[in-house]
Design an enzyme around this catalytic site. Structure first.
Site, PDB file in Angstrom:
ATOM      1  N   ASN A 151       0.892  -1.165   0.000  1.00 34.27           N
ATOM      2  CA  ASN A 151       0.000   0.000   0.000  1.00 34.27           C
ATOM      3  C   ASN A 151       0.931   1.217   0.000  1.00 34.27           C
ATOM      4  O   ASN A 151       1.270   1.767   1.035  1.00 34.27           O
ATOM      5  CB  ASN A 151      -0.921  -0.015   1.222  1.00 34.27           C
ATOM      6  CG  ASN A 151      -1.883  -1.190   1.151  1.00 34.27           C
ATOM      7  OD1 ASN A 151      -2.377  -1.541   0.087  1.00 34.27           O
ATOM      8  ND2 ASN A 151      -2.141  -1.829   2.288  1.00 34.27           N
ATOM      9  N   GLU A 167      -8.022  -3.324  -3.287  1.00 35.43           N
ATOM     10  CA  GLU A 167      -8.311  -2.717  -1.989  1.00 35.43           C
ATOM     11  C   GLU A 167      -8.106  -1.193  -2.009  1.00 35.43           C
ATOM     12  O   GLU A 167      -7.519  -0.614  -1.104  1.00 35.43           O
ATOM     13  CB  GLU A 167      -7.441  -3.357  -0.899  1.00 35.43           C
ATOM     14  CG  GLU A 167      -7.705  -4.847  -0.745  1.00 35.43           C
ATOM     15  CD  GLU A 167      -6.954  -5.487   0.408  1.00 35.43           C
ATOM     16  OE1 GLU A 167      -7.549  -6.326   1.096  1.00 35.43           O
ATOM     17  OE2 GLU A 167      -5.766  -5.177   0.604  1.00 35.43           O
ATOM     18  N   ARG A 205       1.467  -7.817  -8.397  1.00 32.57           N
ATOM     19  CA  ARG A 205       0.677  -8.671  -7.500  1.00 32.57           C
ATOM     20  C   ARG A 205      -0.681  -9.029  -8.102  1.00 32.57           C
ATOM     21  O   ARG A 205      -1.351  -8.192  -8.691  1.00 32.57           O
ATOM     22  CB  ARG A 205       0.472  -7.998  -6.143  1.00 32.57           C
ATOM     23  CG  ARG A 205       1.712  -8.010  -5.294  1.00 32.57           C
ATOM     24  CD  ARG A 205       1.508  -7.241  -4.013  1.00 32.57           C
ATOM     25  NE  ARG A 205       1.119  -8.080  -2.898  1.00 32.57           N
ATOM     26  CZ  ARG A 205       0.036  -7.913  -2.166  1.00 32.57           C
ATOM     27  NH1 ARG A 205      -0.828  -6.952  -2.441  1.00 32.57           N
ATOM     28  NH2 ARG A 205      -0.218  -8.699  -1.149  1.00 32.57           N
ATOM     29  N   ASP A 233      -6.650 -15.236   1.475  1.00 36.62           N
ATOM     30  CA  ASP A 233      -5.721 -14.278   2.085  1.00 36.62           C
ATOM     31  C   ASP A 233      -4.960 -14.879   3.263  1.00 36.62           C
ATOM     32  O   ASP A 233      -5.324 -14.625   4.407  1.00 36.62           O
ATOM     33  CB  ASP A 233      -6.505 -13.039   2.541  1.00 36.62           C
ATOM     34  CG  ASP A 233      -5.590 -11.873   2.906  1.00 36.62           C
ATOM     35  OD1 ASP A 233      -4.390 -11.961   2.630  1.00 36.62           O
ATOM     36  OD2 ASP A 233      -6.085 -10.883   3.464  1.00 36.62           O
ATOM     37  N   GLU A 282      -0.465 -12.676  10.417  1.00 37.19           N
ATOM     38  CA  GLU A 282      -1.641 -11.809  10.450  1.00 37.19           C
ATOM     39  C   GLU A 282      -2.904 -12.562  10.871  1.00 37.19           C
ATOM     40  O   GLU A 282      -3.754 -12.030  11.575  1.00 37.19           O
ATOM     41  CB  GLU A 282      -1.842 -11.193   9.062  1.00 37.19           C
ATOM     42  CG  GLU A 282      -3.067 -10.332   8.929  1.00 37.19           C
ATOM     43  CD  GLU A 282      -3.268  -9.795   7.521  1.00 37.19           C
ATOM     44  OE1 GLU A 282      -4.339  -9.211   7.281  1.00 37.19           O
ATOM     45  OE2 GLU A 282      -2.368  -9.967   6.669  1.00 37.19           O
ATOM     46  N   HIS A 285     -11.218 -17.257   7.182  1.00 36.75           N
ATOM     47  CA  HIS A 285     -11.531 -15.825   7.288  1.00 36.75           C
ATOM     48  C   HIS A 285     -12.640 -15.530   8.297  1.00 36.75           C
ATOM     49  O   HIS A 285     -13.520 -14.711   8.053  1.00 36.75           O
ATOM     50  CB  HIS A 285     -11.908 -15.253   5.913  1.00 36.75           C
ATOM     51  CG  HIS A 285     -11.265 -13.909   5.671  1.00 36.75           C
ATOM     52  ND1 HIS A 285     -11.219 -12.916   6.621  1.00 36.75           N
ATOM     53  CD2 HIS A 285     -10.634 -13.389   4.577  1.00 36.75           C
ATOM     54  CE1 HIS A 285     -10.592 -11.851   6.131  1.00 36.75           C
ATOM     55  NE2 HIS A 285     -10.213 -12.114   4.897  1.00 36.75           N
TER      56      HIS A 285
END
Length: 698
Positions: free
Chosen positions: A208, A289, A322, A363, A391, A519
């Site tokens: 990001n 995103e 990506r 993810d 994460e 998730h």
């Protein structure tokens, strides 16, 4: 003593076994280094440091070979014709490979560590030291080794303000404020640790991205880091913000088809390579995103990637583009979107573009089936993206040995060209014959004294490097090496703790997301359970989207009767996943919505089996505690206590996961918990009321 943590797997502890030391000293008594480059000096100093610390005594570094029992380290070019003849062919080596060989010449016994280039020699030195660290014999050596992938890289999700997205080990290593003039010793130690496991690239900035990193003020700082890393064989890469031409270039557009935009990037590349001649290239997250990208201008991924590829091509640079994309406008199935978006472009990217694909289609979950893209783009170099930072696996408070996860993915058979077309063979170019190959790991490294926030999380950095070098390595070998280098060679320590490591990933899957659930972590920070979350603005951000629990059952139907995501795999794989009876139970709820009363292979109903898996996960953590508590005599007091406290947190949180998830799903199943599953002591309302506004890494 906390310094032990800082040293990672390069402890070089003194050998206490007198017999063993005399065995080593009967083979090695001196060091000869024929090279004079920075890399050569690093290699000879490392060898001296390691041998002196482990074997005692003084090891002088000489520049010519005239004595017996020496280790000669040198690139191929500087070896004498006699030694070259003894070594034999260098043909099996690439530029980074090495040979370690015992030879006898004119009555003198010598060990040669060599390679085509100095960096290969450095890798050879670390490999040789690892043999001594792990108590292996150094008699009659004949080792030929070379990395199977070109780009072996860490992705740092580090921001310019030193916060780290999904970072659980303190602030970013890069102190931009003090660079370029202040070179922290940690930068050197970071490079050394990476070189010791064969990592040859680092992306300094978050995917990001912030365009400021591409301004002269910051490029001067990046150059300083590149200068530190270069002798260790590590290239620096940056993330490119697609809208940089607007944000820092004064242009009105970032359209990749616009001539001014293309020229801006060409000039920017020229500017960077003038400072950093071996700059690796750019990593790009585009149209994902909320990140800007070519689709903002009606263009596609090929247009964006190829435009950047043209900019870095004259300098030998690479674009890592990506494939992590999913759209709020496609309510069908997030798991299918990257495949749908990228597979039509197979063969259309420039030669210096490599598409970076996460190991699974959602993810970085505790378990995902391998990403279908790995079996579907034979004409495009594909790069694996693993997440080393945990994460979705309990952050740096949970002990999880990730090489087990990495190996499971790498061994998966895509059937792209028939049986045996494993993911590993796709990414190392064995199948596709692409010249560009790579494997990336999203870093868990911060400025904590122990680098990774948990002493055992260091094993995931280590294991990533070893698997990037050789994707066919067994995770048991990695666990064994790491434990011996980091803690102790005592078999009474190694055997139980290695077993604990190898079981730890399955334990986490059991107490978080058994049978293919995924998730269901809490919102935003992904800390702890949140299967009830259903109020987020995008459907595919909500855990309820993934587990679809109702009175009839649980799981996401991706079979032919559902979203048909199974059709993205080769027919042989599709057939297995699509059928409820042949689908592996570990992936059951990933691919199927299954009745609570469905009979599992062990005869239990799905509801009972699910509850028992959650309980099993908790019990496995309890067992990890027991194993660790018995290891006290083999470990220094600081690290022993640290891991003991962290395992206590993990045990509490495993119970939290079990209780919260079972109470929530029980609303739908309407069934009692089976015998053997501990009853929750809190209510579902209590678990749903928990808030974590300052969870780290968010």
């Amino acid at each position: 003593m906390a310094q032990k943590d800082y040293k990672l797997w390069l402890q070089y502890n003194q050998k206490t076994d007198v017999e063993l030391v005399s065995k080593y000293l009967s083979d090695v008594q001196g060091i000869v280094s024929l090279g004079n480059s920075e890399t050569s000096k690093i290699a000879s100093n490392e060898l001296k440091l390691g041998l002196q610390n482990m074997l005692g005594g003084k090891f002088e570094i000489k520049s010519k070979s005239d004595s017996d029992k020496t280790v000669i380290i040198s690139s191929q070019a500087l070896l004498s014709p006699e030694i070259k003849k003894e070594i034999g062919s260098f043909d099996q080596l690439n530029e980074e490979g090495f040979i370690i060989k015992s030879i006898s010449l004119k009555g003198k016994n010598q060990i040669i560590i060599t390679g085509k280039k100095d960096i290969g020699v450095l890798y050879g030195v670390y490999s040789f030291l690892r043999l001594v660290q792990t108590n292996k014999s150094i008699k009659n050596l004949n080792i030929v080794d070379a990395p199977k992938t070109n780009i072996r890289i860490l992705n740092h999700w580090d921001n310019l303000d030193r916060t780290v997205e999904r970072g659980y080990a303190g602030f970013s290593l890069w102190n931009w404020q003090k660079l370029p003039d202040f070179i922290d010793q940690r930068y050197i130690d970071y490079a050394r640790a990476n070189a010791s496991i064969g990592i040859n690239g680092t992306v300094l900035t978050n995917v990001n991205a912030n365009a400021l990193i591409l301004t002269p003020q910051y490029l001067e700082k990046v150059e300083a880091l590149a200068n530190v890393f270069r002798p260790y064989g590590i290239k620096v890469y940056l993330t490119a913000r697609f809208s940089a031409p607007i944000e820092i270039g004064g242009l009105k557009t970032a359209d990749p088809k616009d001539a001014d935009v293309a020229n801006w990037w060409k000039n920017k590349a020229k500017e960077i390579y003038k400072r950093i001649p071996d700059f690796g290239g750019f990593l790009v997250k585009a149209n994902s995103e909320g990140q800007p990208g070519p689709q903002n201008y009606g263009r596609d991924h090929v247009d964006g990637a190829n435009m950047l590829a043209d900019a870095v091509a004259p300098f030998g640079g690479v674009i890592m583009w990506r494939a992590f994309v999913y759209s709020e406008h496609d309510a069908n199935d997030r798991a299918k979107q990257a495949y749908a978006e990228f597979v039509p472009y197979d063969g259309k990217f420039k030669d210096n573009v490599i598409v970076q694909v996460k190991n699974g289609a959602i993810d970085f979950q505790p378990r995902e089936p391998f990403h279908p893209m790995f079996g579907a783009m034979p004409k495009t170099p594909l790069m694996m993206e693993f997440q080393i930072t945990q994460e979705y696996l309990g952050f740096s408070t949970h002990l999880v040995f990730l090489p087990k996860l990495f190996q499971e993915v790498l061994e998966s058979d895509t059937y792209q060209k028939g049986k045996g077309t494993t993911v590993a063979k796709v990414i190392d170019g064995t199948i596709t014959k692409t010249k560009l190959t790579g494997i990336a790991g999203v870093s868990n490294i911060g400025n904590d004294l122990n680098w990774t926030g948990h002493p055992f999380a260091q094993a995931n950095w280590y294991g990533f490097g070893r698997l990037a070098w050789n994707p066919n390595l067994d995770s048991e070998v990695i666990a064994d090496e790491w434990l011996r280098c980091t803690f102790s060679n005592d078999e009474n320590f190694i055997k139980p703790v290695k077993e604990m490591l190898l079981d730890s990933r399955e334990a986490v899957v059991n107490y978080m997301t058994p049978f293919g659930l995924h998730h269901i972590m809490d919102t935003g920070h992904h800390y702890g359970p949140g299967p009830w979350v259903s109020n987020l603005s995008r459907p595919e951000w909500n855990p309820v989207y993934y587990h679809k629990a109702d009175k009839n059952g649980i799981g996401f139907d991706r079979s032919k009767t559902g979203t048909n995501a199974t059709a993205q795999y080769a027919p042989e794989v599709e057939k297995i996943f699509d059928n409820l009876e042949t689908c592996p139970e570990k992936d059951l709820l990933w691919f199927h919505h299954v009745s609570w009363d469905y009979k599992l292979k062990n005869g239990q109903t799905l509801w009972n089996g699910l509850a028992l898996k959650y309980e099993e996960g908790v019990n496995q953590v309890k067992n990890m505690q027991n194993v660790w508590n018995k290891s006290e005599q083999f470990v220094d007091a600081e690290r022993f206590k640290e891991v003991q406290m962290l395992l206590e947190i993990q045990y509490k949180e495993a119970k939290w996961w079990r209780d919260a998830c079972l109470l929530y799903f029980q609303q739908y199943s309407g069934k009692e918990l089976p015998a053997g599953v501990e009853k929750p002591t809190q209510s579902l309302d209590y678990f749903q009321s928990l808030k974590f506004p300052f969870a780290p890494g968010n």
